[in-house]
Motif scaffolding. Structure first.
Motif, PDB file in Angstrom:
ATOM      1  N   ALA A 183      -3.993  29.895 -32.290  1.00 44.03           N
ATOM      2  CA  ALA A 183      -3.296  31.189 -32.274  1.00 44.03           C
ATOM      3  C   ALA A 183      -2.015  31.147 -33.109  1.00 44.03           C
ATOM      4  CB  ALA A 183      -2.970  31.576 -30.836  1.00 44.03           C
ATOM      5  N   LEU A 184      -1.218  30.103 -32.930  1.00 39.50           N
ATOM      6  CA  LEU A 184       0.066  30.050 -33.622  1.00 39.50           C
ATOM      7  C   LEU A 184      -0.092  29.775 -35.101  1.00 39.50           C
ATOM      8  CD1 LEU A 184       0.988  30.038 -30.671  1.00 39.50           C
ATOM      9  CD2 LEU A 184       2.773  28.481 -31.340  1.00 39.50           C
ATOM     10  N   PHE A 185      -1.055  28.945 -35.469  1.00 45.31           N
ATOM     11  CA  PHE A 185      -1.257  28.689 -36.886  1.00 45.31           C
ATOM     12  C   PHE A 185      -1.786  29.928 -37.599  1.00 45.31           C
ATOM     13  CE2 PHE A 185      -3.584  27.132 -40.619  1.00 45.31           C
ATOM     14  CZ  PHE A 185      -2.540  26.494 -41.263  1.00 45.31           C
ATOM     15  N   SER A 186      -2.673  30.674 -36.940  1.00 47.56           N
ATOM     16  CA  SER A 186      -3.163  31.890 -37.583  1.00 47.56           C
ATOM     17  C   SER A 186      -2.045  32.919 -37.696  1.00 47.56           C
ATOM     18  CB  SER A 186      -4.370  32.456 -36.839  1.00 47.56           C
ATOM     19  OG  SER A 186      -4.020  32.926 -35.572  1.00 47.56           O
ATOM     20  N   GLY A 187      -1.161  32.996 -36.716  1.00 46.69           N
ATOM     21  CA  GLY A 187      -0.002  33.884 -36.813  1.00 46.69           C
ATOM     22  C   GLY A 187       0.938  33.456 -37.922  1.00 46.69           C
ATOM     23  N   ASP A 189      -3.363  34.690 -28.435  1.00 51.50           N
ATOM     24  CA  ASP A 189      -2.086  34.415 -27.773  1.00 51.50           C
ATOM     25  C   ASP A 189      -2.181  34.666 -26.278  1.00 51.50           C
ATOM     26  OD1 ASP A 189      -0.225  33.400 -29.637  1.00 51.50           O
ATOM     27  OD2 ASP A 189      -0.161  35.352 -30.602  1.00 51.50           O
ATOM     28  N   ARG A 190      -2.851  35.716 -25.895  1.00 45.44           N
ATOM     29  CA  ARG A 190      -2.998  36.002 -24.465  1.00 45.44           C
ATOM     30  C   ARG A 190      -3.844  34.930 -23.782  1.00 45.44           C
ATOM     31  NH1 ARG A 190      -0.745  40.935 -23.492  1.00 45.44           N
ATOM     32  NH2 ARG A 190      -0.596  42.294 -25.307  1.00 45.44           N
ATOM     33  N   LEU A 191      -4.869  34.436 -24.448  1.00 40.66           N
ATOM     34  CA  LEU A 191      -5.677  33.343 -23.906  1.00 40.66           C
ATOM     35  C   LEU A 191      -4.828  32.077 -23.778  1.00 40.66           C
ATOM     36  CD1 LEU A 191      -8.483  32.353 -23.009  1.00 40.66           C
ATOM     37  CD2 LEU A 191      -8.927  31.776 -25.390  1.00 40.66           C
ATOM     38  N   GLY A 192      -3.978  31.815 -24.757  1.00 39.25           N
ATOM     39  CA  GLY A 192      -3.082  30.660 -24.687  1.00 39.25           C
ATOM     40  C   GLY A 192      -2.087  30.769 -23.543  1.00 39.25           C
ATOM     41  N   ILE A 193      -1.532  31.954 -23.352  1.00 39.01           N
ATOM     42  CA  ILE A 193      -0.609  32.171 -22.233  1.00 39.01           C
ATOM     43  C   ILE A 193      -1.338  31.968 -20.914  1.00 39.01           C
ATOM     44  CG2 ILE A 193       0.733  33.941 -21.020  1.00 39.01           C
ATOM     45  CD1 ILE A 193       1.411  35.087 -23.835  1.00 39.01           C
ATOM     46  N   TRP A 194      -2.554  32.492 -20.822  1.00 37.86           N
ATOM     47  CA  TRP A 194      -3.340  32.362 -19.598  1.00 37.86           C
ATOM     48  C   TRP A 194      -3.667  30.896 -19.308  1.00 37.86           C
ATOM     49  CZ3 TRP A 194      -8.285  30.701 -18.403  1.00 37.86           C
ATOM     50  CH2 TRP A 194      -8.742  31.037 -17.128  1.00 37.86           C
ATOM     51  N   HIS A 223       3.839  31.259 -27.350  1.00 40.39           N
ATOM     52  CA  HIS A 223       2.859  32.337 -27.529  1.00 40.39           C
ATOM     53  C   HIS A 223       3.534  33.708 -27.530  1.00 40.39           C
ATOM     54  CE1 HIS A 223      -0.922  30.158 -27.486  1.00 40.39           C
ATOM     55  NE2 HIS A 223      -0.444  29.396 -26.520  1.00 40.39           N
ATOM     56  N   ILE A 224       4.493  33.893 -26.643  1.00 39.64           N
ATOM     57  CA  ILE A 224       5.201  35.173 -26.578  1.00 39.64           C
ATOM     58  C   ILE A 224       5.987  35.419 -27.859  1.00 39.64           C
ATOM     59  CG2 ILE A 224       7.045  36.428 -25.380  1.00 39.64           C
ATOM     60  CD1 ILE A 224       5.991  35.080 -22.780  1.00 39.64           C
ATOM     61  N   VAL A 225       6.688  34.388 -28.344  1.00 42.42           N
ATOM     62  CA  VAL A 225       7.434  34.526 -29.601  1.00 42.42           C
ATOM     63  C   VAL A 225       6.480  34.807 -30.757  1.00 42.42           C
ATOM     64  CG1 VAL A 225       8.822  33.223 -31.285  1.00 42.42           C
ATOM     65  CG2 VAL A 225       9.419  33.173 -28.866  1.00 42.42           C
ATOM     66  N   ASN A 226       5.339  34.142 -30.781  1.00 39.59           N
ATOM     67  CA  ASN A 226       4.352  34.379 -31.828  1.00 39.59           C
ATOM     68  C   ASN A 226       3.852  35.823 -31.792  1.00 39.59           C
ATOM     69  OD1 ASN A 226       2.705  33.339 -34.012  1.00 39.59           O
ATOM     70  ND2 ASN A 226       0.985  33.536 -32.613  1.00 39.59           N
ATOM     71  N   PRO A 255       7.653  28.661 -33.414  1.00 39.76           N
ATOM     72  CA  PRO A 255       6.707  28.728 -32.290  1.00 39.76           C
ATOM     73  C   PRO A 255       5.827  27.477 -32.192  1.00 39.76           C
ATOM     74  CG  PRO A 255       6.729  30.820 -33.459  1.00 39.76           C
ATOM     75  CD  PRO A 255       7.518  29.846 -34.288  1.00 39.76           C
ATOM     76  N   LEU A 256       5.456  26.905 -33.340  1.00 40.72           N
ATOM     77  CA  LEU A 256       4.665  25.667 -33.321  1.00 40.72           C
ATOM     78  C   LEU A 256       5.481  24.497 -32.776  1.00 40.72           C
ATOM     79  CD1 LEU A 256       2.792  26.036 -36.714  1.00 40.72           C
ATOM     80  CD2 LEU A 256       1.735  25.876 -34.470  1.00 40.72           C
TER      81      LEU A 256
END
Length: 144
Positions: free
Chosen positions: A63-67, A11-16, A114-117, A77-78
């Motif tokens: 990230a979101l699918f694994s969450g 998630d942090r990588l996605g936000i970045w 990503h933040i919501v996830n 989130p998706l």
């Protein structure tokens, strides 16, 4: 515990990546006069923008699918990620003058997903940990 560190990293990588993409698109008009001096004309190319966005979407889906699969089973989130990606991909749909606003909306939706996830995953982990404390049983990571 390793799963939550991997999840947070994705998630942090996605936000970045989403933030980098938004920053690139918003600052590019200011930096275009400097491009010949730097020798980095590939930053102004459409393929570079689409590559960053594609990377951001791939990391986001991962990230979101694994969450979704491991923790919270929430699809919104998706939905936010897909909507943000579509808006961002079609950033010139309202014309060139509105492009910075369209980019900002798309990027905020992607970053927000990503933040919501992260919040959903952390709340599920806290719930599982609390249930484990009360029941003294082995926690099930799929039960939130």
């Amino acid at each position: 515990m390793q799963v939550s560190k991997d999840k947070t990293l994705l998630d942090r990588l996605g936000i970045w990546a989403s933030s980098l993409c938004a920053l690139h698109c918003l600052l590019l008009p200011i930096l275009i006069p400097l491009i010949p001096f730097v020798g980095a004309s590939f930053f102004a190319q459409g393929w570079f923008e689409r590559s960053i966005l594609s990377l951001s979407m791939i990391v986001g889906f991962w990230a979101l699918f694994s969450g979704f699969y491991r923790y919270h089973r929430q699809l919104y989130p998706l939905y936010s990620l897909v909507l943000g990606g579509l808006i961002y991909w079609n950033k010139d749909m309202f014309g060139e003058s509105y492009e910075p606003f369209t980019i900002a909306v798309g990027a905020l939706l992607i970053i927000g997903s990503h933040i919501v996830n992260l919040i959903l995953c952390q709340s599920c982990q806290a719930s599982v940990s609390y249930k484990h404390f009360l029941d003294h049983e082995t926690p099930d990571p799929l039960v939130c």
